[in-house]
Design a protein around this motif. Sequence first.
Motif, mmCIF file in Angstrom:
data_model
loop_
_atom_site.group_PDB
_atom_site.id
_atom_site.type_symbol
_atom_site.label_atom_id
_atom_site.label_comp_id
_atom_site.label_asym_id
_atom_site.label_seq_id
_atom_site.Cartn_x
_atom_site.Cartn_y
_atom_site.Cartn_z
ATOM 1 N N TRP A 148 -63.071 -92.123 51.279
ATOM 2 C CA TRP A 148 -64.422 -91.622 51.510
ATOM 3 C C TRP A 148 -64.537 -90.858 52.817
ATOM 4 O O TRP A 148 -65.514 -90.109 53.010
ATOM 5 N N LEU A 176 -63.012 -88.349 53.502
ATOM 6 C CA LEU A 176 -62.839 -86.947 53.154
ATOM 7 C C LEU A 176 -64.111 -86.317 52.587
ATOM 8 O O LEU A 176 -64.149 -85.105 52.361
ATOM 9 N N LEU A 177 -65.133 -87.116 52.329
ATOM 10 C CA LEU A 177 -66.384 -86.563 51.821
ATOM 11 C C LEU A 177 -67.064 -85.736 52.909
ATOM 12 O O LEU A 177 -67.134 -86.153 54.064
ATOM 13 N N VAL A 200 -63.476 -85.604 47.026
ATOM 14 C CA VAL A 200 -62.280 -86.185 47.638
ATOM 15 C C VAL A 200 -61.040 -85.464 47.130
ATOM 16 O O VAL A 200 -60.156 -85.051 47.904
ATOM 17 N N ARG A 210 -60.382 -96.606 54.043
ATOM 18 C CA ARG A 210 -60.828 -95.410 53.321
ATOM 19 C C ARG A 210 -60.604 -94.124 54.113
ATOM 20 O O ARG A 210 -61.284 -93.123 53.915
#
Length: 296
Positions: free
Chosen positions: A136, A138-139, A244, A215
């Motif tokens: 997450w 990378l969101l 992602v 994450r």
Amino acid sequence: MAGINGGAVASAEPMEFVRVNGVRIAYKSTGDGPVPLVLVHGSWGSHHNWDPVVPGLVPHFRVVTYDRRGHSSSERLSGQGSFDEDVADLAALIEHLRAAPAWVVGNSAGAVITLHLAAARPELLRGIVVHEPPLWSLLPQGSPEAAAYEAVERGPLAEVARRISAGDHSGAAELFVDAVALGPGSWVRLPEGMRRTFIENAPTFLDEENDPDARTIDEAALARYHGPVLLTSGDRSPPVFRPVLTRLAELLPKAERVVYAGAGHIPHVTHPEAFVHKVMAFMSRSNSGTRLEARR
């Protein structure tokens, strides 16, 4: 979610054990193909998650499945664990089996571990296949997907953690499957054995949730991995995974993307024939130096 095939027959071969990094890991090596292929299961699961696809892979590979630390037949240590330990375990298992360079396929949290291994120990790998890693970090900040994940984190995931802490492992597993991973009504459609495994491994999921780095990934290190990569998703999966995978495709120079039609977060369980076909096709056309025959 598509109907789940619970009729796969598990291999009769017994588990073997190896002690790596201070923990006893249970694994199974099936087939005598010249190319090693290691399958890494996700949270709550075990090596049995891969039973539906192993028969389609063993004609071509030496297939290794294992229970990650804290799961099923592998040792569960007390104290807070980390995904870094999972990565070290995977590396040590590959080295113990003299399997390098190996193909590694990871699902969900197993995909996170696989990507971390690619960033840290690329020499161990021929290439990787990863399905919907919950990375997450990378969101995009402020995006609708980031907001959607934060709502899940504050709502269902917080309640899952509370139930595990209270000893309600069954209720926690059902809530996770129905409200987070697979969609409403999915829990009752899972094979009974898989439901038992989820309940048994609930404490390790709580341990994962409490790992502050669970994450996240070092994007610069991952971008230095130049082996073949297949990024997969299901068209019935939660949409939060799409950005992602988009970011991973930007980071990884040799990444390809594939979508499983009609599948969600566990295509190796729900759509095993499609899974084997797409994985075999990718490995056949990659620059691995290995000729494999992709068959439907």
